[in-house]
Design a protein around this motif. Structure first.
Motif, PDB file in Angstrom:
ATOM      1  N   LYS A   1     -10.326  98.144  59.737  1.00 46.34           N
ATOM      2  CA  LYS A   1     -11.474  97.366  59.251  1.00 46.34           C
ATOM      3  C   LYS A   1     -11.127  95.886  59.121  1.00 46.34           C
ATOM      4  CE  LYS A   1     -13.800 101.161  56.948  1.00 46.34           C
ATOM      5  NZ  LYS A   1     -14.242 101.761  55.695  1.00 46.34           N
ATOM      6  N   ILE A   2      -9.892  95.595  58.752  1.00 46.03           N
ATOM      7  CA  ILE A   2      -9.458  94.194  58.662  1.00 46.03           C
ATOM      8  C   ILE A   2      -9.462  93.554  60.053  1.00 46.03           C
ATOM      9  CG2 ILE A   2      -7.441  92.724  58.229  1.00 46.03           C
ATOM     10  CD1 ILE A   2      -6.978  94.417  55.681  1.00 46.03           C
ATOM     11  N   ILE A   3      -9.054  94.297  61.071  1.00 39.59           N
ATOM     12  CA  ILE A   3      -9.095  93.787  62.453  1.00 39.59           C
ATOM     13  C   ILE A   3     -10.543  93.468  62.831  1.00 39.59           C
ATOM     14  CG2 ILE A   3      -8.663  94.355  64.883  1.00 39.59           C
ATOM     15  CD1 ILE A   3      -6.093  93.977  63.235  1.00 39.59           C
ATOM     16  N   ILE A   4     -11.462  94.375  62.507  1.00 42.44           N
ATOM     17  CA  ILE A   4     -12.887  94.170  62.798  1.00 42.44           C
ATOM     18  C   ILE A   4     -13.411  92.938  62.046  1.00 42.44           C
ATOM     19  CG2 ILE A   4     -15.188  95.160  62.492  1.00 42.44           C
ATOM     20  CD1 ILE A   4     -13.773  97.951  62.915  1.00 42.44           C
ATOM     21  N   GLU A   5     -13.031  92.800  60.773  1.00 42.66           N
ATOM     22  CA  GLU A   5     -13.446  91.639  59.982  1.00 42.66           C
ATOM     23  C   GLU A   5     -12.948  90.335  60.593  1.00 42.66           C
ATOM     24  OE1 GLU A   5     -12.545  91.663  55.799  1.00 42.66           O
ATOM     25  OE2 GLU A   5     -13.254  93.729  55.593  1.00 42.66           O
ATOM     26  N   LEU A   6     -11.692  90.333  61.045  1.00 49.07           N
ATOM     27  CA  LEU A   6     -11.124  89.125  61.636  1.00 49.07           C
ATOM     28  C   LEU A   6     -11.881  88.735  62.905  1.00 49.07           C
ATOM     29  CD1 LEU A   6      -8.997  86.885  61.589  1.00 49.07           C
ATOM     30  CD2 LEU A   6      -7.481  88.423  62.872  1.00 49.07           C
ATOM     31  N   ALA A   7     -12.222  89.720  63.726  1.00 53.66           N
ATOM     32  CA  ALA A   7     -12.999  89.440  64.937  1.00 53.66           C
ATOM     33  C   ALA A   7     -14.346  88.824  64.567  1.00 53.66           C
ATOM     34  CB  ALA A   7     -13.185  90.713  65.760  1.00 53.66           C
TER      35      ALA A   7
END
Length: 163
Positions: A82-88
Motif C-alpha cells: 500500500k505504501i508503494i501504491i501511495e508513493l505512485a
C-alpha cells in the motif's frame, strides 16, 4: 552517483517514507523495491545504468534505510504494498513497472495485485514468493526496539552458508 531528488512522503500510516526520484520525462517509470535488511543503497550500481532510459523511483520501505521506524505500524507485505501504491499516487505516476528484489518482489506482487491498473508488470529479482503467515512470536518480537539489529547480527554470525 548523483542523487537527483531525495525526498520524504508522509504516508497515510503516518510514517515518513524516504525515496529517491531520478526524473526522466516521457520515459517509462520503474519503482525499485529493496529486499529485507536493505534500502535504496542496494540499487546504487543499477541506478546509473537505468536512469538514462527510465524515470526511476527507489524507496526505503519502513523500517529500513532512511524511512521512519515505528512501534505502531503493522509491518506486513500488504501494508508495504500500500505504501508503494501511495508513493505512485503522491508522485502522480499513472503507469509503472515494479522491480522487486528478494522481499521487495513479494511486496511488488501485493501492490500489483491490489492495483493492476497502475502497474503494468513486475520484475522479480531473486524474489521470495507468497509465504505463509509468520509465527506470532516472530511477529511480536518485531515490536521490540532494535530487534532487527539483533536479528541482523545473528544472521551475520551464522555466515552465508548456514543462511
Amino acid at each position: 552517483m548523483d542523487i537527483v531528488q531525495p525526498a520524504y512522503m508522509k504516508s497515510t500510516f503516518g510514517l515518513d517514507i524516504y525515496y529517491e526520484h531520478y526524473p526522466n520525462k516521457g520515459k517509462k517509470t520503474l519503482i525499485l523495491i529493496h529486499g529485507l535488511f536493505s534500502s535504496t543503497f542496494s540499487y546504487r550500481k543499477l541506478i546509473p545504468l537505468l536512469k538514462q532510459d527510465f524515470n526511476l523511483i527507489a524507496i526505503d520501505l519502513p523500517p529500513f534505510g532512511q524511512s521512519e521506524k515505528s512501534n505502531t505500524f503493522i509491518y506486513s507485505y500488504r501494508n508495504m504494498g500500500k505504501i508503494i501504491i501511495e508513493l505512485a499516487g503522491y508522485l502522480q505516476i499513472q503507469h509503472a513497472i515494479l522491480v522487486g528484489h528478494s522481499m521487495g518482489g513479494q511486496i511488488a506482487l501485493y501492490a500489483a495485485t491490489e492495483r493492476p491498473d497502475l502497474f503494468e508488470k513486475a520484475v522479480l529479482l531473486c524474489s521470495s514468493g507468497y509465504l505463509n503467515k509468520s509465527k506470532k512470536s516472530l511477529v511480536y518480537s518485531t515490536y521490540i526496539p532494535y530487534f532487527y539489529l539483533y536479528l541482523k547480527r545473528k544472521l551475520l554470525k551464522q555466515g552465508i552458508m548456514k543462511n
